[in-house]
Design an enzyme around this catalytic site. Structure first.
Site, mmCIF file in Angstrom:
data_model
loop_
_atom_site.group_PDB
_atom_site.id
_atom_site.type_symbol
_atom_site.label_atom_id
_atom_site.label_comp_id
_atom_site.label_asym_id
_atom_site.label_seq_id
_atom_site.Cartn_x
_atom_site.Cartn_y
_atom_site.Cartn_z
ATOM 1 C CG HIS A 68 -0.424 0.013 2.537
ATOM 2 N ND1 HIS A 68 -0.209 1.170 3.259
ATOM 3 C CD2 HIS A 68 -0.018 -0.992 3.358
ATOM 4 C CE1 HIS A 68 0.283 0.880 4.450
ATOM 5 N NE2 HIS A 68 0.422 -0.430 4.537
ATOM 6 C CG ASP A 89 -2.934 3.742 2.458
ATOM 7 O OD1 ASP A 89 -2.414 2.744 1.915
ATOM 8 O OD2 ASP A 89 -3.706 3.657 3.430
ATOM 9 C CD GLU A 110 -2.983 -1.673 5.423
ATOM 10 O OE1 GLU A 110 -3.023 -2.680 6.116
ATOM 11 O OE2 GLU A 110 -2.595 -0.570 5.878
HETATM 12 N N1 BES Z 1 1.703 -2.849 8.134
HETATM 13 C C1 BES Z 1 0.511 -2.773 8.899
HETATM 14 C C2 BES Z 1 0.014 -4.135 9.339
HETATM 15 C C3 BES Z 1 0.838 -4.808 10.386
HETATM 16 C C4 BES Z 1 1.059 -4.199 11.600
HETATM 17 C C5 BES Z 1 1.372 -6.054 10.139
HETATM 18 C C6 BES Z 1 1.810 -4.832 12.565
HETATM 19 C C7 BES Z 1 2.131 -6.686 11.105
HETATM 20 C C8 BES Z 1 2.351 -6.044 12.310
HETATM 21 C C9 BES Z 1 -0.580 -2.094 8.116
HETATM 22 O O1 BES Z 1 -0.152 -1.089 7.267
HETATM 23 C C10 BES Z 1 -1.528 -1.460 9.092
HETATM 24 O O2 BES Z 1 -1.119 -0.728 9.926
HETATM 25 N N2 BES Z 1 -2.802 -1.734 8.932
HETATM 26 C C11 BES Z 1 -3.843 -1.127 9.696
HETATM 27 C C12 BES Z 1 -5.132 -1.649 9.132
HETATM 28 C C13 BES Z 1 -6.383 -1.226 9.844
HETATM 29 C C14 BES Z 1 -6.605 0.242 9.717
HETATM 30 C C15 BES Z 1 -7.558 -1.971 9.309
HETATM 31 C C16 BES Z 1 -3.676 -1.492 11.155
HETATM 32 O O3 BES Z 1 -3.322 -2.626 11.480
HETATM 33 O O4 BES Z 1 -3.927 -0.621 11.999
HETATM 34 ZN ZN ZN Z 2 0.134 0.661 8.755
#
Ligand code: BES
Ligand code: ZN
Length: 431
Positions: A53, A55, A120
């Site tokens: 992503h 963003d 994302e």
């Molecule tokens: N890169 C993260 C996901 C992640 C966080 C994977 C920690 C492994 C460990 C991703 O970009 C993210 O932060 N996603 C959001 C999605 C939510 C808004 C639905 C999150 O986890 O807060």
């Molecule tokens: Zn994130």
């Protein structure tokens, strides 16, 4: 960002489409387009889908950054900037891999199918529908999927990840007076929205992290002895947690319970209150309308709809008990499913070999606490294995101030992604 990415990809000879998604629900704002790209179309090669992503989370210098968050700044051997690790660095990593192959005159080992989105961090608005619509078109010949949008658990040992939590994000609005009021004049005469809101928020979760919404824990899949044993081998220490948080504010005293709380149990976090007075100084105001934001991280077997039902029912009950004449509204802002797989597929085998080749160690196999909403959608719709292969470290500060990516993780990360493509191109399909 989508134009920048498509420009870079076109320069390298990829075919690119910017797929528009229309307006964000309930607003007049255009959703950022999804970058769908392909590099190579050799029928003799595997088609590997990579997702990332472009963003990022918001960032303001005033939050406490030491550098401008939107100017990538190299200090010593670290790249500082919003998105450096989450997830612009990894997305650029895939592009670097194509470029490196061209410059070195090495044939690219797979057909690279790319899907880079721009929502994302807000629940991947629009992407689920696109995947469903394109599963027999753009995504039709995908053999396996690799997502580079997570991190090592600590700071030294590479990992591969086979599970993440889901996320359901809610907004709780309390409103009363038609405008902010002087607390000296009206304090004591009217119900204050922020008092009501904090009373409700305080009944969602205990300071020890116990979710107080009845029924949520009943939806959690039981812990088996086999699963419990897996935690014994994970290289993670309480010191890693202290270092990554810059504190000793741990809720549990040992690694196992800490990791279980992060990986396999739901948690509830309170993120902020819109409309509350938050500037420095002492303003004697009664805010007229406040919106509390909280989210739950979800795990097997919680479904978003079952959770919504429990959350809405409980909040309505708590609200009724307050007996307030203010107005309350609870809304789901977005949700994304958890994902749990098994790290024995040939896709994982290829990533294990790549990690070994670049870092000279076997990767740890981890689950994670964060969320990537479309992971399960890719797996279910395309019926192909999904692997999470990280670039950054556990202390990169994703979503925080001074987010960084170590140069060694970036450079070796590009090597790992590239090596993965070479191994996955030839790994025998065993499952
Ligand atoms: N890169 C993260 C996901 C992640 C966080 C994977 C920690 C492994 C460990 C991703 O970009 C993210 O932060 N996603 C959001 C999605 C939510 C808004 C639905 C999150 O986890 O807060
Ligand atoms: Zn994130």
């Amino acid at each position: 960002m989508s134009k920048f990415l498509s420009g870079e990809l076109i320069k390298l000879g990829a075919s690119v489409e910017l797929r528009e998604l229309g307006k964000q629900e309930g607003t007049d704002v255009d959703l950022p387009p999804i970058v769908l790209a392909r590099y190579g179309s050799d029928p003799a090669k595997r088609n590997i889908l990579v997702y990332g992503h472009y963003d990022v989370q918001p960032a303001l210098v005033e939050d406490g950054w030491d550098t401008d968050p939107f100017t990538l700044t190299k200090i010593d051997d670290k790249l500082y900037g919003r998105g450096s690790t989450d997830d612009k660095g990894p997305v650029i990593g895939w592009i670097n891999s194509i470029e490196a192959h061209q410059k070195a005159g090495i044939e690219f080992p797979v057909n690279l199918v790319m899907c880079f989105e721009g929502m994302e961090e807000y629940g991947s608005d629009g992407l689920d529908d696109l995947i469903k619509a394109e599963k027999d078109k753009f995504f039709k010949d995908v053999d396996a999927t690799c997502i580079c949008d997570n991190y090592w658990l600590g700071t030294t040992h590479p990992v591969l990840t086979y599970g993440i939590r889901g996320c359901s994000y809610y907004a709780l609005t309390v409103s009363g007076p038609s405008a902010d009021l002087h607390s000296g004049i009206f304090g004591g005469m009217v119900s204050e929205p922020l008092i009501d809101l904090t009373h409700v928020l305080a009944q969602l979760v205990s300071p020890q992290g116990k979710i107080l919404i009845p029924g949520v824990m009943d939806l959690v899949a039981p812990l088996t002895a086999k699963e419990e044993k897996l935690y014994d081998d994970i290289k993670y220490t309480m010191q890693d947690l202290y270092d990554a948080t810059g504190s000793k504010t741990n809720l549990f005293d040992n690694e196992k319970e800490s990791l279980m709380a992060r990986w396999r149990y739901p948690t509830l976090s309170i993120h902020g209150i819109e409309g509350a007075f938050s500037a420095p100084g002492a303003k004697t105001v009664i805010p007229a309308k406040v919106i509390g934001k909280f989210s739950l991280r979800t795990v097997p077997d919680i479904t978003p709809r079952a959770l919504d039902e429990l959350v809405f029912k409980y909040i309505n009950e708590v609200w009724e008990k307050l007996g307030s004449k203010n107005k309350m509204e609870i809304k789901l802002l977005h949700d994304g499913m958890w994902w749990l797989s098994s790290p024995t597929h040939w896709n994982f085998e290829a990533a294990k070999k790549a990690t070994k080749a670049v870092w000279n160690v076997e990767p740890d196999l981890t689950r994670e606490g964060g969320s990537i909403p479309v992971t399960l959608t890719f797996e279910e719709e395309l019926q192909k294995n999904v692997l999470l292969l990280p670039m950054g470290r556990g202390d990169d500060g994703a979503h925080s101030i001074n987010e960084k990516l170590d140069m060694s993780n970036y450079i070796n990360g590009v090597k790992t992604l590239s090596a993965y493509l070479h191994y996955v191109a030839v790994e025998p399909a065993t499952a």
